[in-house]
Write an enzyme that holds these catalytic residues in place. Structure first.
Site, PDB file in Angstrom:
ATOM      1  N   ARG A  71       0.836  -1.196   0.000  1.00  0.00           N
ATOM      2  CA  ARG A  71       0.000   0.000   0.000  1.00  0.00           C
ATOM      3  C   ARG A  71       0.874   1.251   0.000  1.00  0.00           C
ATOM      4  O   ARG A  71       0.568   2.242  -0.642  1.00  0.00           O
ATOM      5  CB  ARG A  71      -0.946   0.022   1.214  1.00  0.00           C
ATOM      6  CG  ARG A  71      -1.912   1.222   1.185  1.00  0.00           C
ATOM      7  CD  ARG A  71      -2.778   1.319   2.442  1.00  0.00           C
ATOM      8  NE  ARG A  71      -1.985   1.613   3.624  1.00  0.00           N
ATOM      9  CZ  ARG A  71      -1.802   0.778   4.632  1.00  0.00           C
ATOM     10  NH1 ARG A  71      -2.353  -0.435   4.615  1.00  0.00           N
ATOM     11  NH2 ARG A  71      -1.069   1.132   5.677  1.00  0.00           N
ATOM     12  N   TYR A 123     -12.918  20.117 -15.185  1.00  0.00           N
ATOM     13  CA  TYR A 123     -13.431  18.760 -15.329  1.00  0.00           C
ATOM     14  C   TYR A 123     -14.559  18.553 -14.323  1.00  0.00           C
ATOM     15  O   TYR A 123     -14.466  18.962 -13.171  1.00  0.00           O
ATOM     16  CB  TYR A 123     -12.288  17.771 -15.085  1.00  0.00           C
ATOM     17  CG  TYR A 123     -12.732  16.347 -14.887  1.00  0.00           C
ATOM     18  CD1 TYR A 123     -13.555  15.717 -15.820  1.00  0.00           C
ATOM     19  CD2 TYR A 123     -12.339  15.633 -13.770  1.00  0.00           C
ATOM     20  CE1 TYR A 123     -13.976  14.416 -15.637  1.00  0.00           C
ATOM     21  CE2 TYR A 123     -12.742  14.327 -13.572  1.00  0.00           C
ATOM     22  CZ  TYR A 123     -13.575  13.720 -14.510  1.00  0.00           C
ATOM     23  OH  TYR A 123     -13.984  12.431 -14.314  1.00  0.00           O
ATOM     24  N   ASP A 195      -3.346  21.138 -12.856  1.00  0.00           N
ATOM     25  CA  ASP A 195      -3.784  19.906 -13.503  1.00  0.00           C
ATOM     26  C   ASP A 195      -3.274  19.961 -14.945  1.00  0.00           C
ATOM     27  O   ASP A 195      -3.756  20.740 -15.761  1.00  0.00           O
ATOM     28  CB  ASP A 195      -5.309  19.828 -13.462  1.00  0.00           C
ATOM     29  CG  ASP A 195      -5.863  18.568 -14.114  1.00  0.00           C
ATOM     30  OD1 ASP A 195      -5.132  17.932 -14.910  1.00  0.00           O
ATOM     31  OD2 ASP A 195      -7.029  18.235 -13.872  1.00  0.00           O
TER      32      ASP A 195
END
Length: 405
Positions: A71, A123, A195
């Site tokens: 993880r 988005y 982004d």
């Protein structure tokens, strides 16, 4: 070859590759193929193995080889993270199970009462997590016109902790001046995130222009084959990286080794694919600009596109993302056109080798209220196009027959 000789060869290869991948003068294509990746010291395998393991042997408690539990860290994923960071001229990278998991991790740096300044064209998933998730925890978001970075200043206060931008934006291709926003963020002492999904590291590098963090939906251009869902964050700030890693490990939004392997394989052709996306995008945009069925076209490569000069300054080319507004088309007409393509595929997402058609109002941006999205031009007769790498003649013929349907 003796075992000793073989081991020496592997050692030399690993040492050479390590030196090569850390050299700042290495060019983009070389980074895409080599950065973060070394021959496997056990077998000499050239391709990074898929380390399909959840846990790792320790000689004694705490005495391990850098990996404890997958993880937190996994060798396949680590190679991918280092490669993406290198492509963005950054030191630290983290890969996530999706772009939204990456976004979620950044937002966890905030506290109740903090404020975020972001764009008015985003988005739909970003808008949704901002308004439907983090507003519930006392975070305030200002959605503003960022075409002029000076607009930011009237919203700045001592509560402002984050500026988040997309450029080009999704789907109206607004071009935001990364460096100008960065200067404002730095002067105000505010965390600054870009982004970079629509451009990819091939077309622009926001870290070089003042961003603290760059976010990618790796699903799109970076992986490039529509077979992986993944996100990434990169930064040059070690303290910031440690904070992000804490949430990354604690909350567990990490991808598995198989997806990491696929994304790493996809990256190796990123420079080749982006050249083809840009070339086809230019020809498709030029064709559509004069088409009688088109009322408006959004593509930053046109000189009359808003902030074209900024795009030319901060991007190496203009990409393969285009949006069009159909002339005098109802929602029913728009659906008919969108459903008439034979080479382009009507589907969510973007950035794959195949060309895609998307109807933002009902697909990727369906979570944004109609009155909000229409203010920035995301109308019912807008179609977003992700131009792939097929033969351009086939793409143009398909556009013609669909628009005349």
């Amino acid at each position: 070859m003796s075992v000793a000789s073989y081991q020496l060869c592997v050692y030399l290869l690993v040492t050479y590759n390590s030196q090569l991948t850390t050299r700042k003068e290495m060019k983009f294509a070389t980074k895409a193929i080599h950065a973060g990746q070394h021959p496997d010291p056990t077998t000499g395998a050239v391709m990074t193995p898929i380390y399909q393991t959840s846990t790792y042997w320790q000689k004694s408690p705490g005495d391990h080889q850098g990996y404890e539990y997958s993880r937190g860290t996994n060798p396949t994923r680590k190679a991918l993270e280092d490669c993406i960071a290198s492509l963005e001229n950054a030191q630290f990278g983290l890969a996530f199970s999706s772009g939204m998991a990456a976004t979620d991790t950044v937002l966890k740096l905030l506290r109740p009462g903090d404020e975020v300044i972001t764009g008015n064209d985003l988005y739909g998933g970003s808008y949704r997590i901002f308004t439907k998730v983090f507003e519930n925890y006392g975070i305030k978001f200002h959605f503003i016109d960022l075409n002029n970075p000076e607009n930011i200043k009237q919203y700045l206060s001592d509560k402002t902790k984050l500026i988040w931008i997309e450029t080009p934006t999704n789907p109206t291709m607004q071009i935001i001046d990364i460096a100008a926003v960065g200067a404002i963020a730095k002067n105000a002492g505010v965390l600054y995130v870009v982004d970079n999904t629509f451009a990819s590291p091939y077309l622009q590098n926001p870290i070089d222009l003042g961003a603290d963090i760059v976010m990618h939906s790796v699903t799109k251009y970076i992986a490039g084959h529509s077979d992986v869902v993944m996100g990434a964050l990169v930064t040059n700030n070690e303290d910031l990286y440690k904070q992000l890693f804490f949430y990354y490990n604690a909350c567990g939004g990490t991808p598995g080794p198989q997806d990491s392997f696929l994304a790493l394989r996809g990256i190796k052709t990123l420079h080749l694919r982006m050249k083809a996306h840009c070339e086809n995008g230019r020809q498709v945009a030029t064709y559509l600009k004069s088409h009688p069925r088109i009322e408006k076209i959004y593509w930053p490569g046109f000189e009359d596109h808003p902030n074209h000069a900024i795009a030319r300054k901060q991007m190496r080319d203009f990409g393969g993302m285009i949006s069009i507004v159909l002339k005098n088309a109802s929602l029913e007409d728009t659906f008919k056109v969108a459903s008439s393509f034979q080479v382009f595929t009507l589907a969510e997402s973007l950035g794959g080798v195949e060309s895609l058609i998307n109807h933002p109002a009902t697909m990727t941006h369906g979570s944004i209220p109609k009155e909000v999205r229409e203010k920035v031009g995301v109308v019912d007769n807008l179609i977003r196009i992700s131009v792939g790498v097929e033969d351009i003649e086939d793409l143009l013929k398909d556009l013609e027959q669909a628009l005349n349907s």
